[in-house]
Design a protein around this motif. Structure first.
Motif, PDB file in Angstrom:
ATOM      1  N   SER A   1       4.055  45.473   1.255  1.00  8.16           N
ATOM      2  CA  SER A   1       3.541  46.158   0.065  1.00  8.16           C
ATOM      3  C   SER A   1       2.056  45.856  -0.164  1.00  8.16           C
ATOM      4  O   SER A   1       1.376  46.619  -0.850  1.00  8.16           O
ATOM      5  CB  SER A   1       4.348  45.744  -1.169  1.00  8.16           C
ATOM      6  OG  SER A   1       4.370  44.340  -1.315  1.00  8.16           O
TER       7      SER A   1
ATOM      8  N   ASN B   1       9.021  37.833  -9.436  1.00 10.13           N
ATOM      9  CA  ASN B   1      10.104  38.742  -9.810  1.00 10.13           C
ATOM     10  C   ASN B   1      11.306  38.016 -10.412  1.00 10.13           C
ATOM     11  O   ASN B   1      12.156  37.528  -9.667  1.00 10.13           O
ATOM     12  CB  ASN B   1      10.614  39.507  -8.576  1.00 10.13           C
ATOM     13  CG  ASN B   1       9.678  40.586  -8.103  1.00 10.13           C
ATOM     14  OD1 ASN B   1       8.730  40.934  -8.806  1.00 10.13           O
ATOM     15  ND2 ASN B   1       9.947  41.136  -6.939  1.00 10.13           N
TER      16      ASN B   1
ATOM     17  N   HIS C   1       3.810  40.398   2.565  1.00 12.95           N
ATOM     18  CA  HIS C   1       4.747  41.515   2.451  1.00 12.95           C
ATOM     19  C   HIS C   1       4.025  42.836   2.751  1.00 12.95           C
ATOM     20  O   HIS C   1       2.829  42.982   2.449  1.00 12.95           O
ATOM     21  CB  HIS C   1       5.304  41.536   1.024  1.00 12.95           C
ATOM     22  CG  HIS C   1       6.482  42.429   0.840  1.00 12.95           C
ATOM     23  ND1 HIS C   1       6.372  43.723   0.397  1.00 12.95           N
ATOM     24  CD2 HIS C   1       7.796  42.199   1.056  1.00 12.95           C
ATOM     25  CE1 HIS C   1       7.590  44.259   0.330  1.00 12.95           C
ATOM     26  NE2 HIS C   1       8.467  43.358   0.722  1.00 12.95           N
TER      27      HIS C   1
ATOM     28  N   THR D   1       0.145  34.523  -0.712  1.00 14.86           N
ATOM     29  CA  THR D   1       1.601  34.615  -0.855  1.00 14.86           C
ATOM     30  C   THR D   1       2.189  33.218  -1.043  1.00 14.86           C
ATOM     31  O   THR D   1       1.890  32.307  -0.266  1.00 14.86           O
ATOM     32  CB  THR D   1       2.239  35.272   0.378  1.00 14.86           C
ATOM     33  OG1 THR D   1       1.547  36.482   0.673  1.00 14.86           O
ATOM     34  CG2 THR D   1       3.705  35.589   0.122  1.00 14.86           C
TER      35      THR D   1
ATOM     36  N   GLY E   1       5.786  31.807  -0.859  1.00 14.82           N
ATOM     37  CA  GLY E   1       7.145  32.200  -0.482  1.00 14.82           C
ATOM     38  C   GLY E   1       7.137  33.499   0.298  1.00 14.82           C
ATOM     39  O   GLY E   1       7.549  34.539  -0.214  1.00 14.82           O
TER      40      GLY E   1
ATOM     41  N   PHE F   1      16.277  38.989   0.077  1.00 15.22           N
ATOM     42  CA  PHE F   1      16.217  37.934  -0.916  1.00 15.22           C
ATOM     43  C   PHE F   1      17.230  38.318  -1.993  1.00 15.22           C
ATOM     44  O   PHE F   1      17.675  39.460  -2.032  1.00 15.22           O
ATOM     45  CB  PHE F   1      14.801  37.836  -1.512  1.00 15.22           C
ATOM     46  CG  PHE F   1      13.855  36.958  -0.722  1.00 15.22           C
ATOM     47  CD1 PHE F   1      14.251  35.718  -0.242  1.00 15.22           C
ATOM     48  CD2 PHE F   1      12.551  37.377  -0.486  1.00 15.22           C
ATOM     49  CE1 PHE F   1      13.372  34.915   0.469  1.00 15.22           C
ATOM     50  CE2 PHE F   1      11.665  36.576   0.231  1.00 15.22           C
ATOM     51  CZ  PHE F   1      12.085  35.349   0.708  1.00 15.22           C
TER      52      PHE F   1
END
Ligand SMILES: *Cc1c(COP(=O)(O)O)cnc(C)c1O
Length: 485
Positions: free
Chosen positions: A194, A300, A192, A242, A244, A80
Motif C-alpha cells: 500500500s 489498526n 506493505h 514500518t 511490524g 494478520f
C-alpha cells in the motif's frame, strides 16, 4: 419491515451471529467453492416484488456461508488477525442505527467529538508524545481512517503539498510540475504494497530502501540513498517507516531514521498497522521509541485490538498539514466555528467526504475490556506464537526464518523452495488450518500468524502436529525423487 418486525428479527440475527461465532471451530476454515460459484445460485436480477425476511435468512447458510473464509476460526493463521469482539459488534449496530454521516462537527457533534476523545485515550494507552494528542486546543490529534492504506496515502499527499510549497518559496523559478517530477518517497523493501500504491496514486517516484539481514532499515542505509538522490537533483520528501512488517514483523530503526528525516525536511510516517496494538503493553512499548520524530503515526485496532473492521487509528503532530493541504469549503458544507481541539471537520483529514460513527466501537471495546483486558489479549497471542516457535525449533527438519517478536512466526522446512511450496500446498489442500506464505529475500517461507480471539494452546498444538505429519508424508515421497535427479 417495521419496527416491530425489526425487534424480532434483530434478536434472531444476534442469536445467529452468537451461534456462528460460538461454533465456528466446527466449520471448515477455508471454503470448497470454485471461482464463480455464487452467480448460478441466485437470480440474474433483483426481485421485482418484495421478499420476506425468512427467505433472505435461509440463503445465508445456503449461499453465503459455503463461500466464507472463516477469519475468526481458531484454525485461521493467515495474513494478520482481523479483530472481532462482541462489544464492537454491538457498537456497529448502534452506528448503523444512528446512521449519521459525520463529515463535519455540525453534521453530528457526538460523532466528531467522541472520535477525538477516544483517539486521545488510545494515544495515551500507547504513550504517544503529547504533540500527537488533540487535548483541549492541541495542534495535533487523531482520526479514524478506513484502513492503514488510506492513512499512508493521506500522509504522503499532505507531505507532497507541504514540500511543493516549501520548495516553491525557496526556488520560485521552479514550476509545480518540475518539483513534482523530482519528488521521491522512500520505504523499506519489506514495506506493505500500500505504500508503493500511495506513491503511484500520488504521482511521485518511490524507492525501496534495502533492509538488513534482520529485515530492518537502519539510518546509514537511508542516508546513503538520500545522498545519491540529492546529488542527482531529486527532492526526497517522504519516508514511511514500518513497525511490524507484513512478511515477518520486523521493525525499522526509528531512533536512527527519525533524526535524518527531521534534518532533511522529510515527512516521516510510521506504518504500524499490525504491531501498533502491542504498544499498549509496557514490555513492547520500546518498539515505538523514536515516534517523537514522526509527523504521522498509524495502526489498526481492526487488526489486533478487538475492534471490528474498519478502524485504523492515525495521529498527526500538526493537523494543519492535513487540513491545509486539501481544503475546499462549498457553501453547503460551511458553518461557523474555529477548528481546534474537539471542534474538527474530519472531512479535511481523509479522502472521502462521508464517514461513519466508527469511534463508537472503539469506545465500547476500550471501556468493556479496559486496558488490562486488551493487554491480556495481546500477551496471550504473543505467548502462543512463542509456543509455536518452540514446537518448530524442536523439530530438526524445520527452521525459524525471522526473530519472533509478536504474534507471527515465519518458518520453513530446511531445503528447497520447491519442497516448501509442496508442503504449503498440502496444508492448504487439507483445509484443516489456513495460512499464507511469503518470500523473505529468495526464500519461500510459511507465515503462521496467531489470529483468532478464541485461539488456545490446543489449537496451536493441533496445527503443529498436523503440519509436521504432512511434512513427514511429503518427505517420504520427496527424498527418492530428489535422489533420482
Ligand atoms: C495489513 C497492513 C497494511 C494494510 O492495512 P489496511 O488497513 O488493510 O490498509 C499496511 N501496512 C502493514 C505493515 C500491514 O501489515
Amino acid at each position: 419491515m417495521d419496527a416491530a418486525e425489526f425487534r424480532k428479527r434483530g434478536k434472531e440475527m444476534v442469536d445467529y451471529i452468537a451461534d456462528y461465532l460460538e461454533k465456528i471451530d466446527k466449520r471448515q476454515v477455508f471454503p470448497d467453492v470454485e471461482p464463480g460459484y455464487l452467480r448460478p445460485l441466485i437470480p440474474d436480477c433483483a426481485p421485482q416484488d418484495p421478499e420476506n425476511f425468512e427467505d433472505v435468512f435461509k440463503d445465508i447458510e445456503k449461499i453465503i456461508m459455503p463461500g466464507v473464509t472463516h477469519w475468526h476460526s481458531p484454525y485461521f493463521f493467515a495474513y494478520f488477525p482481523a479483530a472481532s469482539s462482541f462489544p464492537a459488534l454491538l457498537a456497529d449496530m448502534l452506528c448503523g442505527g444512528i446512521g449519521c454521516v459525520g463529515f463535519s462537527w455540525a453534521a453530528s457533534p457526538a460523532c466528531t467529538e467522541l472520535e477525538t476523545v477516544v483517539l486521545d485515550w488510545l494515544g495515551k494507552m500507547i504513550n504517544l508524545p503529547e504533540e500527537f494528542l488533540a487535548g483541549k486546543d492541541g495542534r495535533g490529534g487523531g482520526v479514524i481512517q478506513g484502513s492503514a492504506s488510506e492513512a499512508t496515502l493521506m500522509s504522503l499527499l499532505a507531505a507532497r503539498t507541504k514540500t511543493i510549497r516549501r520548495v516553491q518559496s525557496e526556488k520560485p523559478e521552479l514550476t509545480e510540475a518540475e518539483i513534482m517530477g523530482r519528488l521521491v518517497a522512500y520505504a523499506s523493501d519489506q514495506a506493505h504494497s500500500s505504500v508503493e500504491r500511495a506513491a503511484l496514486i500520488g504521482g511521485v517516484k518511490i524507492k525501496n530502501v534495502p533492509s538488513d539481514e534482520k529485515f530492518t532499515v537502519c539510518g546509514s542505509t537511508l542516508k546513503k540513498v538520500l545522498e545519491e538522490d540529492k546529488a542527482a537533483g531529486l527532492i526526497p520528501f517522504f519516508f514511511c517507516a514500518t513497525l511490524g512488517t507484513t512478511p515477518c514483523c520486523s521493525f525499522d530503526k526509528l531512533l536512527e531514521l527519525g533524526p535524518i528525516c527531521n534534518k532533511e525536511n522529510i515527512w516521516m510516517h510510521i506504518d504500524a498497522a499490525y504491531a501498533g496494538s502491542a504498544f499498549i503493553c509496557p514490555e513492547f512499548r520500546h518498539l515505538l521509541n523514536g515516534v517523537e520524530f514522526a509527523d504521522s503515526f498509524n495502526f489498526n485496532p481492526h487488526k489486533w485490538l478487538l475492534v471490528n473492521f474498519d478502524c485504523s487509528a492515525m495521529w498527526v503532530k500538526k493537523r494543519s498539514d492535513l487540513t491545509g493541504a486539501f481544503k475546499l469549503e462549498p457553501l453547503y458544507l460551511q458553518h461557523h466555528h474555529q477548528e481546534s481541539g474537539l471542534v474538527t471537520d474530519y472531512r479535511h483529514w481523509q479522502i472521502p467526504l462521508g464517514r461513519r460513527f466508527r469511534s463508537l466501537k472503539l469506545w465500547f471495546v476500550l471501556r468493556m475490556y479496559g486496558v488490562t483486558g486488551l493487554q491480556e489479549h495481546i500477551r496471550k497471542h504473543v505467548e502462543l506464537s512463542h509456543q509455536f516457535e518452540h514446537l518448530v525449533l524442536q523439530d530438526e527438519r524445520f527452521e525459524i526464518c525471522a526473530e519472533v517478536i509478536l504474534g507471527l512466526v515465519c518458518f520453513r522446512l530446511k531445503g528447497s523452495n520447491e519442497l516448501n511450496k509442496a508442503l504449503f500446498k498440502s496444508i492448504n489442500e487439507a483445509k484443516k488450518i489456513h495460512l499464507v506464505p511469503c518470500y523473505l529475500r529468495e526464500k519461500f517461507v510459511l507465515r503462521f500468524a496467531i489470529c483468532s480471539r478464541t485461539v488456545e494452546s490446543t489449537h496451536i498444538k493441533f496445527a503443529w502436529q498436523h503440519m509436521s505429519q504432512l511434512a513427514t508424508d511429503l518427505l517420504k515421497t520427496w527424498e527418492p525423487n530428489q535422489q533420482q535427479q
